[in-house]
Design a protein around this motif. Sequence first.
Motif, PDB file in Angstrom:
ATOM      1  N   GLU A  19       1.158  -1.017   0.055  1.00 56.14           N
ATOM      2  CA  GLU A  19      -0.111  -0.462  -0.301  1.00 56.14           C
ATOM      3  C   GLU A  19       1.235   1.010  -0.557  1.00 56.14           C
ATOM      4  O   GLU A  19       1.867   1.457   1.102  1.00 56.14           O
ATOM      5  CB  GLU A  19      -0.599  -0.122   1.724  1.00 56.14           C
ATOM      6  CG  GLU A  19      -1.902   1.096   1.512  1.00 56.14           C
ATOM      7  CD  GLU A  19      -3.046   1.313   0.464  1.00 56.14           C
ATOM      8  OE1 GLU A  19      -3.226   2.313  -0.107  1.00 56.14           O
ATOM      9  OE2 GLU A  19      -3.621   0.478  -0.044  1.00 56.14           O
ATOM     10  N   PRO A  20       0.910   2.118  -1.106  1.00 55.35           N
ATOM     11  CA  PRO A  20       1.670   3.470  -1.225  1.00 55.35           C
ATOM     12  C   PRO A  20       0.982   4.566   0.117  1.00 55.35           C
ATOM     13  O   PRO A  20       0.033   4.408   0.348  1.00 55.35           O
ATOM     14  CB  PRO A  20       1.425   3.685  -2.670  1.00 55.35           C
ATOM     15  CG  PRO A  20       0.505   2.619  -3.257  1.00 55.35           C
ATOM     16  CD  PRO A  20       0.322   1.811  -2.093  1.00 55.35           C
ATOM     17  N   PRO A  21       2.190   5.180   0.521  1.00 53.47           N
ATOM     18  CA  PRO A  21       3.187   5.635   0.173  1.00 53.47           C
ATOM     19  C   PRO A  21       3.968   4.877   0.189  1.00 53.47           C
ATOM     20  O   PRO A  21       4.269   4.236   1.763  1.00 53.47           O
ATOM     21  CB  PRO A  21       3.839   6.640   0.114  1.00 53.47           C
ATOM     22  CG  PRO A  21       2.736   7.378   1.105  1.00 53.47           C
ATOM     23  CD  PRO A  21       1.696   6.544   1.322  1.00 53.47           C
ATOM     24  N   GLU A 112       4.089   6.003  -5.905  1.00 52.43           N
ATOM     25  CA  GLU A 112       2.322   6.539  -5.809  1.00 52.43           C
ATOM     26  C   GLU A 112       1.302   5.556  -5.990  1.00 52.43           C
ATOM     27  O   GLU A 112       0.369   6.119  -5.413  1.00 52.43           O
ATOM     28  CB  GLU A 112       2.183   7.690  -6.194  1.00 52.43           C
ATOM     29  CG  GLU A 112       3.556   8.731  -5.390  1.00 52.43           C
ATOM     30  CD  GLU A 112       3.254  10.460  -6.311  1.00 52.43           C
ATOM     31  OE1 GLU A 112       2.573  10.599  -7.191  1.00 52.43           O
ATOM     32  OE2 GLU A 112       4.695  10.799  -6.086  1.00 52.43           O
ATOM     33  N   ARG A 113       2.441   4.385  -6.228  1.00 51.84           N
ATOM     34  CA  ARG A 113       0.936   3.784  -7.250  1.00 51.84           C
ATOM     35  C   ARG A 113       1.544   2.019  -6.915  1.00 51.84           C
ATOM     36  O   ARG A 113       2.885   2.174  -7.587  1.00 51.84           O
ATOM     37  CB  ARG A 113       0.630   4.055  -9.073  1.00 51.84           C
ATOM     38  CG  ARG A 113      -1.075   2.945  -8.846  1.00 51.84           C
ATOM     39  CD  ARG A 113      -1.012   3.829 -10.403  1.00 51.84           C
ATOM     40  NE  ARG A 113       0.146   3.976 -11.129  1.00 51.84           N
ATOM     41  CZ  ARG A 113      -0.181   4.286 -12.374  1.00 51.84           C
ATOM     42  NH1 ARG A 113      -1.503   4.408 -12.595  1.00 51.84           N
ATOM     43  NH2 ARG A 113       0.522   4.362 -13.358  1.00 51.84           N
ATOM     44  N   SER A 114       0.576   1.472  -6.806  1.00 53.60           N
ATOM     45  CA  SER A 114       1.137  -0.114  -6.518  1.00 53.60           C
ATOM     46  C   SER A 114       0.539  -1.104  -7.084  1.00 53.60           C
ATOM     47  O   SER A 114      -0.560  -0.799  -6.520  1.00 53.60           O
ATOM     48  CB  SER A 114       2.080  -0.299  -5.119  1.00 53.60           C
ATOM     49  OG  SER A 114       3.036  -1.339  -5.267  1.00 53.60           O
ATOM     50  N   HIS A 115       0.917  -1.970  -7.529  1.00 60.13           N
ATOM     51  CA  HIS A 115      -0.257  -3.321  -8.126  1.00 60.13           C
ATOM     52  C   HIS A 115       0.453  -4.100  -8.560  1.00 60.13           C
ATOM     53  O   HIS A 115       1.902  -4.511  -8.820  1.00 60.13           O
ATOM     54  CB  HIS A 115      -1.910  -3.316  -8.452  1.00 60.13           C
ATOM     55  CG  HIS A 115      -1.308  -2.961 -10.083  1.00 60.13           C
ATOM     56  ND1 HIS A 115      -0.503  -1.619 -10.510  1.00 60.13           N
ATOM     57  CD2 HIS A 115      -0.785  -4.104 -11.514  1.00 60.13           C
ATOM     58  CE1 HIS A 115      -0.398  -1.877 -11.395  1.00 60.13           C
ATOM     59  NE2 HIS A 115      -1.031  -2.924 -12.302  1.00 60.13           N
TER      60      HIS A 115
END
Length: 120
Positions: A19-21, A112-115
Motif C-alpha cells: 500500500e503506497p506510499p 505513489e501507485r503499486s499493484h
Amino acid sequence: MSDHSEAPVAPVAPVEAFEPPYYVAVFTTVRTQDQSGYGETNARMEDLVKDVPGFLGMDHAQTPGGLGITVGYFRDADALTEWRSNAEHRAAQKRGQADWYQSYTLHVAKVERSHGFRRA
C-alpha cells in the motif's frame, strides 16, 4: 539467442505490491572482474537490512553481461535513512567503490501507485 547450457534457475517471486506510499532504492551496477569478498559482504548486507524497521523486501536481477539491479523497498524515508546511515553498510559501499563496481547508479523514489498479479 539463449544459451541452454546454463543450469535452470528456480523461479523466484517478486516482492509483493504494498500500500503506497513507500520508498524504493534502485541500485544498478556493473561489476569489476575481481569479486573477492563480494559474496560474503553481499550476504551480510542482505541479513543486516532485514533488521531495519520499515524494510519491506528486496528484488535482484543479474544479466549474463554483468548488469545488476537491486531494488530495496522501504516503508518510509526514515527506514531508508537508517539503512543509508548504517556503519557496516557505509563500509561496504566504500569497498564496492574501491574493488567491486566498475560503475553504479542509485535512484531513490517515493512510490505513489503499486499493484501486482499472481497466477493461481
